[in-house]
Design an enzyme around this catalytic site. Structure first.
Site, PDB file in Angstrom:
ATOM      1  N   LEU A 187      72.254   0.153  72.871  1.00  0.00           N
ATOM      2  CA  LEU A 187      72.144  -1.232  73.335  1.00  0.00           C
ATOM      3  C   LEU A 187      73.141  -1.452  74.462  1.00  0.00           C
ATOM      4  O   LEU A 187      74.310  -1.059  74.363  1.00  0.00           O
ATOM      5  CB  LEU A 187      72.422  -2.192  72.189  1.00  0.00           C
ATOM      6  N   ASP A 190      76.774   2.357  70.578  1.00  0.00           N
ATOM      7  CA  ASP A 190      77.103   1.415  71.644  1.00  0.00           C
ATOM      8  C   ASP A 190      77.211   2.145  72.969  1.00  0.00           C
ATOM      9  O   ASP A 190      77.444   3.359  73.024  1.00  0.00           O
ATOM     10  CB  ASP A 190      78.425   0.702  71.333  1.00  0.00           C
ATOM     11  N   ASP A 216      75.710  -5.545  62.629  1.00  0.00           N
ATOM     12  CA  ASP A 216      76.071  -4.356  61.859  1.00  0.00           C
ATOM     13  C   ASP A 216      76.363  -4.710  60.401  1.00  0.00           C
ATOM     14  O   ASP A 216      76.016  -3.963  59.490  1.00  0.00           O
ATOM     15  CB  ASP A 216      77.269  -3.667  62.496  1.00  0.00           C
TER      16      ASP A 216
END
Length: 921
Positions: free
Chosen positions: A670, A746, A835
């Site tokens: 992302l 990430d 998360d």
């Protein structure tokens, strides 16, 4: 005199008359003299000087020599020359050494050239051998396929033969009560490959449609529009559905009129086979008006049945439709803890009409044992429960008379007291909720009992059903003994003892399972309708339609930039991982679901499964994973995890992942307008083993720069465009993800290749868990009586951040389509906590904590731009998220663990002769 003569000559010869010849003679003499003088000086003087210098030192006294040649030592005695001498000697020695080295290097170069030539020849020979091996393998595969083709018959999908619209009817069974699927259902309309098409009649096209309850009618129509099985083509339909209730009493048609209207349906075909008549109840006083109607071979789905009317395995007991046009408010649902509540059990009700009690007949207990059971046990139930209440051993609330006017009910049925909100408040204080079935045993289920069951499950009161003859909703596909207690009425005297003997763990498990059943099958009109269809589809053994995937809209981008190799990525640190797969990208095997239930590879991973697994549909990615949104919960099957003897090469690889010897993973990254950071992260994936594909979720409305050159890392990079900026996009089940394993990472995560490989191998042996690197934990804040999120170093953890974690694609479906929308809405509101939400979901389903690998506690790359997690409000928002998620789930699903996984050879120094075990065979 000479000078005088010379002067005279210059002046033209004074005294002689200035004769010109004299002047010419004097000039010639002068030039000759000058030339001779210069010759003497330039030629003879150097010779004389040289002779003198070489002979003048011939004297015997060597100390008097001045110009003679001197020895080297004598010359070096001169101070300013000594340094030059040393330099000369040093340079001479270095030149000699360099010359020797040059000769050695030339010889080594010659040897290396010979080796290079030999290696080139070996490479050419190896290429030829490899080509021969490939040919042999290709021939072997071809021979294997031929042998398999010879031993296996060729199968093709059967041609669907649909009967005519006015197909001939087969004779009805002797009694409508004897209707079952084998003699009242036409399987020819429902082949295995049909996809289970369902045609729903429009109620407005028939007279009885005007009598339907507006809320139920509106909710039913909204559900039908979004169901994947509903078709508008009645000619290909497998099942035909007609909604006939709940009806409003003032305009309710007579039974004979309703029967005529049903028989006049366009596709009724004289006997109504393959039809389903749905009579939903929104109130407890709904009447069973279908009891006196001839429905032929049509199936009936309603909340009230008499034993002479109910046909097991054919008709369906449905739950009441309480939330017709509204979603349940999770914040109003009480938590599942503490386990024990104020009242051990409670009951409120009033019987309007009852049978003669056994006490009035003056029958003894011995007579009952002999087989002459009393007609009604309600009097004994009243006496026993009042005795328990009067004993004050536990707080018990039982009321057999309503304070206000009781709700309308069927004969011998216990009517509900008060309004729904008042009943819910009492149930919130009750550990158990008593449900007394009607005294008339011919009434196997009533809308009032179904309403009591619905309300008890909604607020977490464990149902205790008195009467084993009852048929609870969807009883042929739900294991009710895991969420409720069904006790025969003769055991009423043992109920108190039984309820007190149940442990807290069992109570919490039953309450949790009841909450799951209520959310999945009862809570909304969409759930009720989907459950009814799933029951029929399961009975006739038709596979479910696969769950939808998110269509990835690719953003065009240029690639071709050669990705560099980061030397830090090749550093394996202390992890010795053995052989590594170096195969090109390949997807996980896709399954279209075997049509035989016995052929499925099912592993019962949890004990709280709500019913037979064939109730659940399956994804095309794994034949054992349920995928349909409305039929997922605590009962989920994963591939069985197999063991292995270890070893190396193929044996080593086959020992990982159980029955999945070859497997890869997909990286989902992302990002939001951090192109430089993203490019660096992608380059670090260059050469990563097991990597199948990289899916970059571009979360920004602004597209990437047109001149941005993406790195070539050896596998495809798919840049996906999203509809909005949401952290929930991280867990969307994109159709471009072709592997079961997903590495969520990430764009600023900094992990070594050996860490990623080791995490993947650990996940392959724990496929139902989240496996990642940074661990976090939750803690109870005693002063504020709330939960806290903590990222400090600790000896235990309960969460693994999905900024660097592996999980199964199955959880992406659950997160996006099944998990309550309220959780995703909060993630969007705070732009945070996605998360935590995934950890809650997986722990809720598996009742297992995540797995942390390696000692890494953070994964941020040094020097990257500041992330959202550095904001001061980040932790405050995560505190709020945890407490909100607990309210939605009704309890804290996260589990603590002190378990961390490291390599078997972690920090193990191996002898040189032992490293050969890591070579491929």
């Amino acid at each position: 005199e000479l000078m005088t003569g010379y002067t005279m000559l210059r002046n033209g010869g004074v005294g002689n008359g200035g004769q010109p010849w004299v002047l010419r003679w004097s000039s010639r003499i002068r030039l000759t003299w000058l030339s001779f003088t210069l010759f003497i000086i330039l030629v003879f003087f150097p010779l004389i000087a040289h002779y003198y210098l070489t002979t003048i030192d011939d004297a015997d006294d060597a100390g008097k020599r001045i110009f003679g040649p001197r020895t080297g030592n004598e010359l070096c005695e001169v101070k300013h020359v000594q340094d030059l001498c040393r330099i000369r000697e040093s340079v001479s020695e270095e030149l000699l050494q360099l010359e020797a080295k040059r000769q050695e290097l030339n010889s080594e170069i010659a040897k290396l050239n010979l080796k290079i030539e030999a290696c080139k020849k070996s490479i050419e020979n190896a290429k030829q051998d490899l080509l021969q091996l490939k040919n042999v393998i290709s021939q072997t595969e071809h021979s294997y396929k031929e042998l398999m083709a010879q031993n296996q018959p060729k199968l093709s999908l059967p041609i669907r033969l649909l009967p005519d619209k006015d197909d001939a009817t087969f004779p009805l069974p002797k009694s409508s009560r004897n209707c079952r699927l084998h003699n009242c259902f036409d399987y020819s309309r429902c082949p295995l490959t049909s996809g289970f098409p369902v045609y729903v009649y429009n109620s407005d096209d028939f007279p009885f449609g005007s009598s339907l309850d507006p809320l139920i009618k509106q909710a039913f129509e909204a559900t039908v529009r979004t169901n994947v099985y509903v078709t508008e083509n009645a000619n290909i339909a497998c099942v035909y559905i007609v909604l006939v209730g709940e009806m409003q009493e003032p305009v309710m048609p007579k039974p004979t009129e309703l029967e005529q209207q049903l028989h006049s349906l366009p596709y009724w075909r004289t006997d109504g086979h393959n039809h389903l008549i749905i009579n939903l109840s929104r109130k407890s006083e709904t009447q069973n008006f279908i009891y006196n109607i001839s429905t032929g071979r049509a199936m009936i789905a309603q909340s009230t049945f008499y034993d002479m009317q109910y046909r097991p395995g054919f008709d369906i007991v449905v739950s009441p439709l309480v939330h017709a046009m509204s979603e349940p408010n999770f914040l109003e649902i009480p938590p599942q803890v503490p386990v024990k509540r104020k009242y051990l059990f409670s009951f409120q009700g009033e019987k309007i009409e009852s049978l003669r009690s056994s006490l009035q007949e003056v029958r003894s207990f011995e007579e009952e044992i002999e087989g002459n059971a009393p007609a009604d046990y309600d009097d004994r139930i009243i006496t026993t429960l009042k005795a328990v209440q009067d004993s004050k051993l536990d707080f018990v609330l039982v009321e057999f008379t309503c304070k206000n006017q009781p709700k309308a009910s069927l004969p011998t049925e216990w009517a509900l007291c008060g309004e729904r909100d008042d009943r819910l408040e009492l149930l919130k204080l009750s550990t158990f909720a008593l449900i007394i079935t009607p005294g008339d045993t011919r009434l196997v289920i009533s809308a009032g009992c179904a309403m009591r069951l619905f309300e008890a499950l909604e607020v977490g009161a464990i149902p205790v059903v008195l009467g084993e003859q009852v048929q609870l909703p969807y009883n042929d596909v739900i294991r009710w003994n895991e969420a409720a207690l069904i006790i025969p009425k003769p055991r009423i005297t043992e109920v108190h003892f039984l309820l007190r003997s149940i442990s807290d763990n069992d109570l919490l498990a039953m309450r949790r399972q009841g909450r799951f059943l209520w959310e999945t099958y009862f809570s909304t009109s969409d759930n009720v309708f989907s459950t009814v269809l799933a029951v029929i589809r399961t009975r006739i053994q038709i596979p479910a339609a696969p769950i939808r995937e998110e269509i990835a809209v690719e953003i065009p981008h240029r690639s071709g930039k050669a990705a560099g190799t980061d030397p830090n990525m090749a550093d394996n640190g202390d992890l010795d991982l053995g052989p590594v797969e170096t195969e090109p990208p390949y997807a996980s095997p896709k399954y279209l679901r075997n049509f035989t239930l016995t052929a499925m590879d099912i592993y019962r991973n949890w004990n709280s499964a709500p019913g037979p697994f064939h109730l659940f549909p399956y994804t095309p990615f794994d034949p054992v994973l349920p995928s349909e949104a409305k039929f997922l919960g605590s009962g989920t099957g994963f591939r069985p995890i197999g063991g292995g003897a270890g070893g190396s090469g193929k044996e080593f690889q086959a020992a990982l992942g159980g029955n999945v010897p070859r497997e890869q993973f997909t990286v989902v990254m992302l990002t939001y307008e951090r192109e430089e950071v993203l490019m660096n992260s992608l380059e670090r994936l260059n050469g990563l083993p097991y990597l199948n594909k990289v899916v970059v979720v571009w979360n920004s409305p602004k597209l990437p720069s047109e001149d941005l050159l993406w790195p070539d890392i050896g596998v495809p990079i798919m840049v996906v465009r999203t509809e909005k900026n949401s952290l929930n996009n991280r867990f969307l089940p994109w159709d471009e993800i072709e592997t079961e394993a997903i590495l969520s990472i990430d764009d600023d995560a900094h992990l070594r290749h050996d860490e990623i490989m080791f995490g993947f191998r650990v996940w392959r042996e724990a496929r139902d868990r989240i496996v990642g690197f940074p661990g976090r934990y939750h803690a109870w804040d005693i002063p504020h009586q709330s939960w806290l999120y903590n990222s400090n170093y600790s000896c235990e953890l309960s969460m693994v951040l999905t900024g660097a974690a592996f999980f199964h694609k199955y959880y992406a479906y659950l997160y996006s389509y099944v998990m309550p929308q309220a959780i995703r809405d909060m993630v969007d509101e705070y732009i945070n906590c996605e998360d935590i939400a995934m950890n809650f979901l997986v722990s809720h389903l598996t009742r297992k904590p995540p797995i942390k690998v390696t000692s890494r506690w953070t994964f941020r790359c040094p020097g990257c731009p500041q992330a959202l997690s550095h904001d001061d409000s980040h932790f405050h928002e995560r505190h709020k998220c945890i407490n909100f998620f607990v309210k939605v789930y009704g309890y804290m699903p996260l589990l603590y663990t002190q378990f961390r996984v490291d390599s078997v050879l972690f920090k193990t120094r191996l002898p040189h002769d032992k490293t050969k075990c890591f070579k491929f065979i």
